[in-house]
Design a protein around this motif. Structure first.
Motif, PDB file in Angstrom:
ATOM      1  N   PRO A  94     -82.113 -33.128 -19.892  1.00 44.39           N
ATOM      2  CA  PRO A  94     -81.801 -34.519 -19.546  1.00 44.39           C
ATOM      3  C   PRO A  94     -82.673 -35.478 -20.346  1.00 44.39           C
ATOM      4  O   PRO A  94     -83.781 -35.118 -20.768  1.00 44.39           O
ATOM      5  CB  PRO A  94     -82.131 -34.594 -18.052  1.00 44.39           C
ATOM      6  N   PRO A  95     -82.193 -36.706 -20.592  1.00 49.33           N
ATOM      7  CA  PRO A  95     -83.014 -37.680 -21.314  1.00 49.33           C
ATOM      8  C   PRO A  95     -84.331 -37.937 -20.585  1.00 49.33           C
ATOM      9  O   PRO A  95     -84.378 -37.982 -19.361  1.00 49.33           O
ATOM     10  CB  PRO A  95     -82.136 -38.942 -21.324  1.00 49.33           C
ATOM     11  N   VAL A  96     -85.387 -38.073 -21.341  1.00 51.12           N
ATOM     12  CA  VAL A  96     -86.699 -38.354 -20.755  1.00 51.12           C
ATOM     13  C   VAL A  96     -86.702 -39.787 -20.224  1.00 51.12           C
ATOM     14  O   VAL A  96     -86.141 -40.690 -20.845  1.00 51.12           O
ATOM     15  CB  VAL A  96     -87.799 -38.180 -21.833  1.00 51.12           C
ATOM     16  N   PRO A  97     -87.307 -40.027 -19.057  1.00 46.65           N
ATOM     17  CA  PRO A  97     -87.373 -41.400 -18.534  1.00 46.65           C
ATOM     18  C   PRO A  97     -88.050 -42.350 -19.525  1.00 46.65           C
ATOM     19  O   PRO A  97     -88.973 -41.954 -20.242  1.00 46.65           O
ATOM     20  CB  PRO A  97     -88.214 -41.255 -17.267  1.00 46.65           C
ATOM     21  N   LEU A  98     -87.593 -43.584 -19.554  1.00 46.63           N
ATOM     22  CA  LEU A  98     -88.173 -44.561 -20.470  1.00 46.63           C
ATOM     23  C   LEU A  98     -89.655 -44.762 -20.169  1.00 46.63           C
ATOM     24  O   LEU A  98     -90.501 -44.761 -21.066  1.00 46.63           O
ATOM     25  CB  LEU A  98     -87.423 -45.894 -20.353  1.00 46.63           C
ATOM     26  N   ILE A  99     -89.980 -44.934 -18.912  1.00 45.39           N
ATOM     27  CA  ILE A  99     -91.372 -45.066 -18.479  1.00 45.39           C
ATOM     28  C   ILE A  99     -91.649 -43.945 -17.492  1.00 45.39           C
ATOM     29  O   ILE A  99     -91.047 -43.898 -16.422  1.00 45.39           O
ATOM     30  CB  ILE A  99     -91.629 -46.413 -17.781  1.00 45.39           C
ATOM     31  N   PRO A 106     -95.982 -41.243 -36.846  1.00 40.36           N
ATOM     32  CA  PRO A 106     -95.384 -42.243 -35.956  1.00 40.36           C
ATOM     33  C   PRO A 106     -93.874 -42.381 -36.127  1.00 40.36           C
ATOM     34  O   PRO A 106     -93.170 -42.694 -35.170  1.00 40.36           O
ATOM     35  CB  PRO A 106     -96.106 -43.536 -36.349  1.00 40.36           C
ATOM     36  N   ALA A 107     -93.367 -42.157 -37.347  1.00 34.59           N
ATOM     37  CA  ALA A 107     -91.929 -42.269 -37.568  1.00 34.59           C
ATOM     38  C   ALA A 107     -91.176 -41.155 -36.841  1.00 34.59           C
ATOM     39  O   ALA A 107     -90.105 -41.386 -36.271  1.00 34.59           O
ATOM     40  CB  ALA A 107     -91.619 -42.223 -39.068  1.00 34.59           C
ATOM     41  N   VAL A 108     -91.729 -39.955 -36.857  1.00 35.61           N
ATOM     42  CA  VAL A 108     -91.123 -38.841 -36.120  1.00 35.61           C
ATOM     43  C   VAL A 108     -91.148 -39.149 -34.621  1.00 35.61           C
ATOM     44  O   VAL A 108     -90.149 -38.957 -33.919  1.00 35.61           O
ATOM     45  CB  VAL A 108     -91.863 -37.527 -36.409  1.00 35.61           C
ATOM     46  N   THR A 109     -92.280 -39.630 -34.138  1.00 30.15           N
ATOM     47  CA  THR A 109     -92.382 -40.003 -32.718  1.00 30.15           C
ATOM     48  C   THR A 109     -91.376 -41.080 -32.367  1.00 30.15           C
ATOM     49  O   THR A 109     -90.725 -41.008 -31.315  1.00 30.15           O
ATOM     50  CB  THR A 109     -93.810 -40.496 -32.411  1.00 30.15           C
ATOM     51  N   ARG A 165     -84.468 -40.182 -26.956  1.00 28.62           N
ATOM     52  CA  ARG A 165     -84.820 -39.943 -25.552  1.00 28.62           C
ATOM     53  C   ARG A 165     -85.460 -38.568 -25.366  1.00 28.62           C
ATOM     54  O   ARG A 165     -85.242 -37.898 -24.356  1.00 28.62           O
ATOM     55  CB  ARG A 165     -83.595 -40.089 -24.645  1.00 28.62           C
ATOM     56  N   LYS A 166     -86.264 -38.166 -26.344  1.00 28.85           N
ATOM     57  CA  LYS A 166     -86.995 -36.901 -26.256  1.00 28.85           C
ATOM     58  C   LYS A 166     -88.410 -37.111 -25.723  1.00 28.85           C
ATOM     59  O   LYS A 166     -89.027 -36.166 -25.230  1.00 28.85           O
ATOM     60  CB  LYS A 166     -87.073 -36.233 -27.631  1.00 28.85           C
ATOM     61  N   VAL A 167     -88.948 -38.309 -25.869  1.00 28.11           N
ATOM     62  CA  VAL A 167     -90.272 -38.646 -25.343  1.00 28.11           C
ATOM     63  C   VAL A 167     -90.193 -40.015 -24.686  1.00 28.11           C
ATOM     64  O   VAL A 167     -89.359 -40.851 -25.040  1.00 28.11           O
ATOM     65  CB  VAL A 167     -91.364 -38.654 -26.440  1.00 28.11           C
ATOM     66  N   SER A 168     -91.074 -40.251 -23.718  1.00 24.04           N
ATOM     67  CA  SER A 168     -91.095 -41.526 -23.009  1.00 24.04           C
ATOM     68  C   SER A 168     -91.759 -42.607 -23.860  1.00 24.04           C
ATOM     69  O   SER A 168     -92.425 -42.309 -24.868  1.00 24.04           O
ATOM     70  CB  SER A 168     -91.844 -41.381 -21.683  1.00 24.04           C
ATOM     71  N   LEU A 169     -91.596 -43.847 -23.434  1.00 23.49           N
ATOM     72  CA  LEU A 169     -92.210 -44.965 -24.158  1.00 23.49           C
ATOM     73  C   LEU A 169     -93.731 -44.854 -24.132  1.00 23.49           C
ATOM     74  O   LEU A 169     -94.393 -45.083 -25.153  1.00 23.49           O
ATOM     75  CB  LEU A 169     -91.769 -46.293 -23.530  1.00 23.49           C
ATOM     76  N   VAL A 170     -94.310 -44.514 -22.986  1.00 19.55           N
ATOM     77  CA  VAL A 170     -95.761 -44.387 -22.870  1.00 19.55           C
ATOM     78  C   VAL A 170     -96.281 -43.312 -23.812  1.00 19.55           C
ATOM     79  O   VAL A 170     -97.249 -43.515 -24.554  1.00 19.55           O
ATOM     80  CB  VAL A 170     -96.167 -44.055 -21.418  1.00 19.55           C
ATOM     81  N   ARG A 171     -95.628 -42.157 -23.824  1.00 19.25           N
ATOM     82  CA  ARG A 171     -96.066 -41.066 -24.697  1.00 19.25           C
ATOM     83  C   ARG A 171     -95.903 -41.462 -26.169  1.00 19.25           C
ATOM     84  O   ARG A 171     -96.772 -41.164 -26.995  1.00 19.25           O
ATOM     85  CB  ARG A 171     -95.275 -39.787 -24.398  1.00 19.25           C
ATOM     86  N   ALA A 172     -94.796 -42.125 -26.495  1.00 19.18           N
ATOM     87  CA  ALA A 172     -94.557 -42.524 -27.878  1.00 19.18           C
ATOM     88  C   ALA A 172     -95.647 -43.465 -28.375  1.00 19.18           C
ATOM     89  O   ALA A 172     -96.200 -43.285 -29.472  1.00 19.18           O
ATOM     90  CB  ALA A 172     -93.180 -43.176 -28.009  1.00 19.18           C
ATOM     91  N   VAL A 173     -95.968 -44.477 -27.582  1.00 20.73           N
ATOM     92  CA  VAL A 173     -96.986 -45.449 -27.982  1.00 20.73           C
ATOM     93  C   VAL A 173     -98.349 -44.780 -28.121  1.00 20.73           C
ATOM     94  O   VAL A 173     -99.075 -44.991 -29.111  1.00 20.73           O
ATOM     95  CB  VAL A 173     -97.054 -46.616 -26.972  1.00 20.73           C
ATOM     96  N   MET A 174     -98.712 -43.956 -27.150  1.00 20.84           N
ATOM     97  CA  MET A 174    -100.015 -43.303 -27.193  1.00 20.84           C
ATOM     98  C   MET A 174    -100.114 -42.291 -28.329  1.00 20.84           C
ATOM     99  O   MET A 174    -101.165 -42.134 -28.952  1.00 20.84           O
ATOM    100  CB  MET A 174    -100.306 -42.635 -25.852  1.00 20.84           C
ATOM    101  N   TYR A 175     -99.018 -41.602 -28.618  1.00 17.63           N
ATOM    102  CA  TYR A 175     -99.001 -40.700 -29.768  1.00 17.63           C
ATOM    103  C   TYR A 175     -99.256 -41.479 -31.059  1.00 17.63           C
ATOM    104  O   TYR A 175    -100.026 -41.045 -31.921  1.00 17.63           O
ATOM    105  CB  TYR A 175     -97.648 -39.999 -29.869  1.00 17.63           C
ATOM    106  N   MET A 176     -98.595 -42.609 -31.206  1.00 16.36           N
ATOM    107  CA  MET A 176     -98.755 -43.399 -32.429  1.00 16.36           C
ATOM    108  C   MET A 176    -100.190 -43.884 -32.590  1.00 16.36           C
ATOM    109  O   MET A 176    -100.743 -43.871 -33.702  1.00 16.36           O
ATOM    110  CB  MET A 176     -97.789 -44.587 -32.423  1.00 16.36           C
ATOM    111  N   GLN A 223     -77.892 -37.745 -32.950  1.00 22.70           N
ATOM    112  CA  GLN A 223     -77.554 -37.809 -31.531  1.00 22.70           C
ATOM    113  C   GLN A 223     -76.137 -38.302 -31.266  1.00 22.70           C
ATOM    114  O   GLN A 223     -75.472 -37.807 -30.352  1.00 22.70           O
ATOM    115  CB  GLN A 223     -78.548 -38.713 -30.793  1.00 22.70           C
ATOM    116  N   PHE A 224     -75.672 -39.285 -32.047  1.00 22.95           N
ATOM    117  CA  PHE A 224     -74.398 -39.928 -31.733  1.00 22.95           C
ATOM    118  C   PHE A 224     -73.257 -39.548 -32.661  1.00 22.95           C
ATOM    119  O   PHE A 224     -72.097 -39.743 -32.304  1.00 22.95           O
ATOM    120  CB  PHE A 224     -74.570 -41.447 -31.716  1.00 22.95           C
ATOM    121  N   ILE A 225     -73.570 -38.995 -33.825  1.00 22.23           N
ATOM    122  CA  ILE A 225     -72.503 -38.554 -34.720  1.00 22.23           C
ATOM    123  C   ILE A 225     -72.349 -37.038 -34.641  1.00 22.23           C
ATOM    124  O   ILE A 225     -71.291 -36.522 -34.279  1.00 22.23           O
ATOM    125  CB  ILE A 225     -72.787 -38.981 -36.180  1.00 22.23           C
ATOM    126  N   LEU A 226     -73.422 -36.320 -34.952  1.00 19.28           N
ATOM    127  CA  LEU A 226     -73.340 -34.860 -34.957  1.00 19.28           C
ATOM    128  C   LEU A 226     -73.217 -34.276 -33.550  1.00 19.28           C
ATOM    129  O   LEU A 226     -72.451 -33.344 -33.322  1.00 19.28           O
ATOM    130  CB  LEU A 226     -74.561 -34.265 -35.665  1.00 19.28           C
TER     131      LEU A 226
END
Length: 276
Positions: free
Chosen positions: A9-14, A97-100, A107-118, A256-259
């Motif tokens: 399932p998609p990861v929650p945004l927050i 950061p581009a991969v993140t 929707r593989k990682v949450s916003l919090v995780r994405a920001v902190m990873y970057m 995600q949306f074409i393939l």
């Protein structure tokens, strides 16, 4: 026949739960250290090559005596292969950061995780390049600190397109290598996932080193620019953020949306729910 795989399932945004887990902070440490090691080895390789071919004061330099552009590309691709292999089970092995950003859009990682990873990746990159300067200060300053920039003879537009396309190749490879459908069908793929990702980095470097020095990783470009802190390093630095982020966004949309027909699946789910 029933499907032999199930899309997660998609990861929650927050996701407020993950920041209370030690595994989250362990992943941040892994991203920091991996990016530090990545920049340390690769920038040392770039500076060593330039010192060998331009900085020794030799009139006739043996062109086969150093690693060359091919060796630099192998250094970047090889380090990504090694570090993704080491950290994939802990943080996912983003190191970029581009991969993140692309995985966040997918929707593989949450916003919090994405920001902190970057943040962790950028700090790791700055620290890694800082170590290079500490050990090789004279060569670091003399040979440009491994900083990215649009090469003479190329326009800003060409550099931007090179960064967009190069990052698209990388992030598209990441999505494909970690696709749950492929993992279920070909059980050996998860073991081999770091290999195509590292090889994608290698191939992109071969193509774009002559144009921009190859960014495709905003943390990598930021680390050299911050530690070198030279006007030339900051000229057109925005290319190495805008290009990779655009390339990552296009790759995420394409996969995600074409393939994977994400939009069709979402619409089908919406229609089925409306008749309940």
């Amino acid at each position: 026949m029933a499907k032999d795989y199930q899309d997660p399932p998609p990861v929650p945004l927050i996701d407020g739960v993950e920041i209370r887990k030690w595994s989250f902070y362990r992943a941040l440490i892994a991203e920091f250290m991996a990016t530090l090691l990545f920049l340390y080895v690769t920038v040392l390789t770039v500076i060593g090559y330039k010192a060998e071919t331009h900085g020794m004061g030799k009139k006739n330099v043996d062109s086969c005596g150093g690693v060359g552009i091919l060796g630099i590309a192998w250094a970047f691709g090889g380090m990504i292969f090694v570090l993704v292999y080491c950290t994939a089970g802990i943080s996912g092995g983003h190191i970029n950061p581009a991969v993140t950003f692309g995985l966040f859009l997918g929707r593989k990682v949450s916003l919090v995780r994405a920001v902190m990873y970057m943040v962790a990746q950028c700090l790791g990159a700055i620290s890694g390049v800082g170590l290079v300067k500490a050990f090789q200060k004279a060569h670091f300053q003399k040979h440009g600190g491994g900083a990215n920039g649009v090469s003479d003879g190329y326009t800003i537009g060409t550099g931007l397109v090179a960064e967009i396309v190069g990052t698209f190749v990388l992030v598209y490879t990441v999505f494909s290598a970690t696709d749950p459908k492929r993992n279920a069908r070909d059980s050996h793929v998860p073991v081999l996932a770091p290999l195509p990702i590292g090889f994608a980095v290698f191939m992109v470097h071969l193509a774009t080193i002559p144009i921009t020095g190859t960014g495709i990783n905003p943390a990598r470009s930021l680390g050299s620019a911050v530690i070198l802190n030279d006007q030339k390093a900051w000229n057109n630095h925005w290319i190495f953020w805008v290009g990779p982020f655009l390339g990552a966004a296009i790759a995420a949309f394409y996969h995600q949306f074409i393939l994977r027909a994400g939009a069709v699946k979402a619409l089908g789910s919406f229609r089925s729910n409306s008749h309940v």
